[in-house]
Write an enzyme that holds these catalytic residues in place. Structure first.
Site, PDB file in Angstrom:
ATOM      1  CG  ASP A 215      -1.862   1.137   1.291  1.00 24.17           C
ATOM      2  OD1 ASP A 215      -2.372   1.535   0.230  1.00 24.17           O
ATOM      3  OD2 ASP A 215      -2.114   1.648   2.393  1.00 24.17           O
ATOM      4  N   GLY A 216       0.459   2.250  -0.729  1.00 27.27           N
ATOM      5  CA  GLY A 216       1.146   3.539  -0.679  1.00 27.27           C
ATOM      6  C   GLY A 216       2.205   3.744  -1.739  1.00 27.27           C
ATOM      7  CG  ASN A 217       4.126   0.515  -3.723  1.00 28.88           C
ATOM      8  OD1 ASN A 217       4.937   0.699  -2.831  1.00 28.88           O
ATOM      9  ND2 ASN A 217       3.685  -0.689  -4.042  1.00 28.88           N
ATOM     10  N   GLY A 218       1.867   4.265  -4.998  1.00 33.28           N
ATOM     11  CA  GLY A 218       1.489   5.380  -5.870  1.00 33.28           C
ATOM     12  C   GLY A 218       1.660   6.721  -5.180  1.00 33.28           C
TER      13      GLY A 218
ATOM     14  NE  ARG B 169      -2.036   6.206  -8.104  1.00 32.34           N
ATOM     15  CZ  ARG B 169      -2.192   6.137  -6.782  1.00 32.34           C
ATOM     16  NH1 ARG B 169      -1.944   7.193  -6.030  1.00 32.34           N
ATOM     17  NH2 ARG B 169      -2.611   5.027  -6.209  1.00 32.34           N
TER      18      ARG B 169
ATOM     19  CG  HIS C   7       1.991   0.725  -8.878  1.00 30.65           C
ATOM     20  ND1 HIS C   7       1.490   0.533  -7.602  1.00 30.65           N
ATOM     21  CD2 HIS C   7       1.122   1.558  -9.506  1.00 30.65           C
ATOM     22  CE1 HIS C   7       0.368   1.223  -7.477  1.00 30.65           C
ATOM     23  NE2 HIS C   7       0.132   1.853  -8.607  1.00 30.65           N
TER      24      HIS C   7
ATOM     25  CB  SER D 293      -7.843  -4.925  -2.521  1.00 34.77           C
ATOM     26  OG  SER D 293      -8.196  -3.608  -2.888  1.00 34.77           O
ATOM     27  CB  THR D 294     -12.437  -6.525  -4.496  1.00 30.36           C
ATOM     28  OG1 THR D 294     -12.536  -6.190  -3.102  1.00 30.36           O
ATOM     29  CG2 THR D 294     -12.299  -8.023  -4.646  1.00 30.36           C
ATOM     30  CD  GLU D 295     -13.193  -1.302  -1.911  1.00 27.97           C
ATOM     31  OE1 GLU D 295     -13.297  -0.081  -2.127  1.00 27.97           O
ATOM     32  OE2 GLU D 295     -14.171  -2.060  -1.848  1.00 27.97           O
TER      33      GLU D 295
ATOM     34  NE  ARG E 169      -5.289   1.750  -6.401  1.00 27.61           N
ATOM     35  CZ  ARG E 169      -4.149   1.408  -5.852  1.00 27.61           C
ATOM     36  NH1 ARG E 169      -3.111   1.084  -6.595  1.00 27.61           N
ATOM     37  NH2 ARG E 169      -4.039   1.375  -4.537  1.00 27.61           N
TER      38      ARG E 169
ATOM     39  CG  LEU F 183       8.808 -18.094   0.955  1.00 28.50           C
ATOM     40  CD1 LEU F 183       8.560 -17.846   2.436  1.00 28.50           C
ATOM     41  CD2 LEU F 183       9.548 -16.913   0.334  1.00 28.50           C
TER      42      LEU F 183
END
Length: 195
Positions: free
Chosen positions: A12-15, A25, A29, A57-59, A63, A123
């Site tokens: 979160d917050g890359n843009g 933005r 990313h 996310s679905t949200e 964008r 992993l």
């Protein structure tokens, strides 16, 4: 030092990070994706068994089409450049979310990663794509209701374990444990944590 068994990272917050620096933005990313490569390597070196990144996310569909397309373009590029190394390092890639709704080129890349790494037991790297917590719960409840309606399950049989088995982390015998540590890269505290 006690190493967490499962670390989850909300990308979160890359843009916003890029915009503060006068960059588009999409630049944020790209930088976030580069950091992800380092994170996987460090997690593996530390002995973390499960690493989950919440990538889209679905949200995020709200964008701009350009930004959404750029994110999925990065996913395709990341798989193309890193899949061989992930496989060589015994990393198993998993997807959490309904990824069939994303662009076909990204779906093809994901399926290649899933197929290539399916037998790896190092992993366990889960990528949450087109994922939403509420959407996941609704999906699980609908599946359980279907079993009840068809007489395959009784209401009193529904418990935490059953519900967990219908979440993405419990599907197909994935049995991914709950995270021990959750990191939100923007440093912002979501409203849902304060209420």
């Amino acid at each position: 030092m006690r190493v967490p068994n499962h670390i989850a990272i909300i990308l979160d917050g890359n843009g916003r990070w890029a915009k503060k620096r006068g960059m588009p933005r999409s630049f944020g990313h790209v930088k976030g994706c580069e950091n992800l490569e380092d994170i996987c390597e460090v997690a593996k070196e530390l002995g973390v068994k499960y690493l989950t990144v919440y990538a889209f996310s679905t949200e995020n569909w709200k964008r701009s089409a350009e930004e959404v397309g750029g994110i999925f373009g990065l996913l395709v590029k990341y798989v193309a450049s890193e899949l061989e190394e992930l496989h060589h390092n015994n990393v198993k890639v998993r997807i959490l979310g309904d990824y069939n709704q994303i662009p076909k080129t990204a779906v093809n890349s994901i399926e290649k990663a899933l197929t290539t790494t399916k037998d790896n037991d190092g992993l366990q790297f889960s990528i949450a794509l087109n994922y939403g917590g509420r959407q996941e719960i609704v999906r699980a409840v609908r599946q359980i209701c279907y079993l009840v309606e068809n007489g395959e399950l009784k209401g009193q049989d529904i418990d935490e374990d059953l519900i967990s088995s219908y979440l993405y982390t419990g599907m197909e015998n994935q049995n991914i444990p709950d995270p021990d540590l959750i990191i939100r890269t923007s440093g912002e505290e979501p409203v849902s944590y304060t209420h």
